[in-house]
Design a protein around this motif. Structure first.
Motif, mmCIF file in Angstrom:
data_model
loop_
_atom_site.group_PDB
_atom_site.id
_atom_site.type_symbol
_atom_site.label_atom_id
_atom_site.label_comp_id
_atom_site.label_asym_id
_atom_site.label_seq_id
_atom_site.Cartn_x
_atom_site.Cartn_y
_atom_site.Cartn_z
ATOM 1 N N LEU A 65 0.845 -1.198 0.000
ATOM 2 C CA LEU A 65 0.000 0.000 0.000
ATOM 3 C C LEU A 65 0.875 1.241 0.000
ATOM 4 C CD1 LEU A 65 -2.853 1.288 0.262
ATOM 5 C CD2 LEU A 65 -2.580 1.084 2.751
ATOM 6 N N ILE A 66 0.574 2.170 -0.903
ATOM 7 C CA ILE A 66 1.266 3.450 -0.954
ATOM 8 C C ILE A 66 0.300 4.534 -0.469
ATOM 9 C CG2 ILE A 66 2.472 5.124 -2.414
ATOM 10 C CD1 ILE A 66 3.063 2.812 -4.342
ATOM 11 N N ASP A 67 0.622 5.136 0.656
ATOM 12 C CA ASP A 67 -0.128 6.213 1.302
ATOM 13 C C ASP A 67 -1.461 5.747 1.897
ATOM 14 O OD1 ASP A 67 1.793 8.147 1.156
ATOM 15 O OD2 ASP A 67 1.002 9.078 -0.658
ATOM 16 N N ALA A 68 -1.391 5.356 3.166
ATOM 17 C CA ALA A 68 -2.600 5.082 3.957
ATOM 18 C C ALA A 68 -3.110 6.422 4.453
ATOM 19 C CB ALA A 68 -2.277 4.149 5.122
ATOM 20 N N ALA A 69 -3.721 7.159 3.542
ATOM 21 C CA ALA A 69 -3.979 8.578 3.765
ATOM 22 C C ALA A 69 -5.148 8.850 4.700
ATOM 23 C CB ALA A 69 -4.220 9.262 2.413
ATOM 24 N N ALA A 70 -6.246 8.111 4.535
ATOM 25 C CA ALA A 70 -7.474 8.386 5.295
ATOM 26 C C ALA A 70 -8.421 7.201 5.116
ATOM 27 C CB ALA A 70 -8.130 9.680 4.812
ATOM 28 N N GLU A 71 -9.548 7.251 5.801
ATOM 29 C CA GLU A 71 -10.602 6.243 5.676
ATOM 30 C C GLU A 71 -10.061 4.805 5.804
ATOM 31 O OE1 GLU A 71 -13.820 7.057 2.831
ATOM 32 O OE2 GLU A 71 -12.587 8.724 2.095
ATOM 33 N N PRO A 72 -9.564 4.453 6.991
ATOM 34 C CA PRO A 72 -8.988 3.120 7.160
ATOM 35 C C PRO A 72 -9.947 1.987 6.841
ATOM 36 C CG PRO A 72 -9.310 4.211 9.289
ATOM 37 C CD PRO A 72 -9.483 5.242 8.232
ATOM 38 N N ARG A 73 -11.251 2.166 7.084
ATOM 39 C CA ARG A 73 -12.196 1.093 6.773
ATOM 40 C C ARG A 73 -12.220 0.805 5.276
ATOM 41 N NH1 ARG A 73 -17.615 2.185 10.500
ATOM 42 N NH2 ARG A 73 -16.582 1.971 12.554
ATOM 43 N N VAL A 74 -12.139 1.851 4.468
ATOM 44 C CA VAL A 74 -12.103 1.660 3.018
ATOM 45 C C VAL A 74 -10.844 0.887 2.628
ATOM 46 C CG1 VAL A 74 -11.892 2.848 0.793
ATOM 47 C CG2 VAL A 74 -13.481 3.704 2.534
ATOM 48 N N LEU A 75 -9.706 1.289 3.170
ATOM 49 C CA LEU A 75 -8.450 0.640 2.815
ATOM 50 C C LEU A 75 -8.420 -0.809 3.310
ATOM 51 C CD1 LEU A 75 -5.958 3.563 3.556
ATOM 52 C CD2 LEU A 75 -7.046 2.935 1.389
ATOM 53 N N LEU A 76 -8.917 -1.048 4.505
ATOM 54 C CA LEU A 76 -8.903 -2.415 5.027
ATOM 55 C C LEU A 76 -9.873 -3.309 4.261
ATOM 56 C CD1 LEU A 76 -8.611 -1.608 8.828
ATOM 57 C CD2 LEU A 76 -6.868 -2.678 7.370
ATOM 58 N N THR A 77 -10.946 -2.750 3.754
ATOM 59 C CA THR A 77 -11.838 -3.532 2.899
ATOM 60 C C THR A 77 -11.118 -3.961 1.627
ATOM 61 O OG1 THR A 77 -13.815 -2.453 3.768
ATOM 62 C CG2 THR A 77 -14.001 -3.490 1.609
ATOM 63 N N LEU A 78 -10.324 -3.058 1.032
ATOM 64 C CA LEU A 78 -9.540 -3.411 -0.150
ATOM 65 C C LEU A 78 -8.532 -4.510 0.152
ATOM 66 C CD1 LEU A 78 -8.658 0.043 -1.766
ATOM 67 C CD2 LEU A 78 -10.374 -1.595 -2.525
ATOM 68 N N LEU A 79 -8.061 -4.535 1.389
ATOM 69 C CA LEU A 79 -7.031 -5.494 1.786
ATOM 70 C C LEU A 79 -7.593 -6.841 2.228
ATOM 71 C CD1 LEU A 79 -4.797 -3.004 3.778
ATOM 72 C CD2 LEU A 79 -4.129 -4.230 1.692
ATOM 73 N N ASP A 80 -8.902 -6.963 2.281
ATOM 74 C CA ASP A 80 -9.511 -8.200 2.757
ATOM 75 C C ASP A 80 -9.034 -9.385 1.921
ATOM 76 O OD1 ASP A 80 -11.216 -9.763 4.360
ATOM 77 O OD2 ASP A 80 -12.789 -9.680 2.841
ATOM 78 N N GLY A 81 -8.492 -10.393 2.587
ATOM 79 C CA GLY A 81 -8.010 -11.581 1.909
ATOM 80 C C GLY A 81 -6.604 -11.478 1.363
ATOM 81 N N LEU A 82 -5.971 -10.322 1.535
ATOM 82 C CA LEU A 82 -4.616 -10.118 1.036
ATOM 83 C C LEU A 82 -3.613 -10.092 2.187
ATOM 84 C CD1 LEU A 82 -5.305 -7.260 -1.544
ATOM 85 C CD2 LEU A 82 -4.928 -9.696 -2.047
#
Length: 207
Positions: A35-52
């Motif tokens: 991940l490049i730049d965990a800028a904001a909205e951690p729930r959105v980013l963690l949803t993208l990371l689900d299963g990874l």
């Protein structure tokens, strides 16, 4: 959100997060992700990371709008955090996340690909870009707030501007060809070929 293949087996997922529309970039190779730049909205980013399996979080620079989700993402995934050496302490102080320092000549791996770290001093003392140079597609630069369509990033004084334009010119434009895609910290992508004719204009106008 967009997703595309970018060569050497990598896929790039781009999403915009937070009130300043920061771009967060997720590179994946199979189940591995960077991940490049965990800028904001951690729930959105963690949803993208689900299963990874997140192998790392890279912060391009220390400004607040680029680090607001860093602590939450690191806490949830256990992934190591990386930042440019001159910015690492400031990021740690703001987020309580200890970052592994990286700078010119360092590389970060995702799958079989190696991303080169390039220090770009001026927007902040420790701003970095990441370069992906696949054998089967155009080179790509993740430039944070150091290079945008239409100019370099904001600087606070003449010396910082001179430093940033110098680094962007010598480390990016002088090294990479016109087909190189630029993925900035905010807004749309561009290419070095699109921006190259305007370097002298930027130098004269001082931004």
């Amino acid at each position: 959100m967009t997703s595309l293949a970018i060569g050497n087996g990598l896929r790039l997922i781009t999403t915009s997060v937070g009130p300043m529309d920061n771009n967060a970039y997720l590179l994946t190779d199979g189940s591995d992700a960077l991940l490049i730049d965990a800028a904001a909205e951690p729930r959105v980013l963690l949803t993208l990371l689900d299963g990874l399996h997140l192998t790392g979080v890279v912060t391009t620079h220390r400004h607040r709008d680029h680090i607001q989700a860093l602590a939450a993402v690191v806490a949830a995934t256990g992934a190591p955090a990386y930042a440019g050496t001159p910015d690492a302490a400031a990021i740690a102080a703001a987020t309580r996340v200890t970052c592994r320092s990286v700078w010119d000549g360092d590389t970060l791996a995702i799958g079989d690909a190696q991303l080169e770290v390039i220090g770009l001093v001026g927007h902040t003392p420790g701003s970095i870009a990441l370069a992906h140079t696949p054998s089967d597609g155009p080179d790509r630069l993740f430039t944070g707030d150091s290079l945008f369509p239409g100019g370099v990033g904001k600087t606070t004084g003449g010396a910082d501007f001179d430093s940033l334009l110098h680094d962007v010119t010598t480390k990016l434009f002088d090294r990479f060809d016109d087909a190189t895609v630029v993925h900035p910290g905010h807004g749309a992508d561009t290419t070095l070929g699109t921006e190259r004719p305007h370097l002298e204009e930027w130098r004269v106008r001082r931004w």
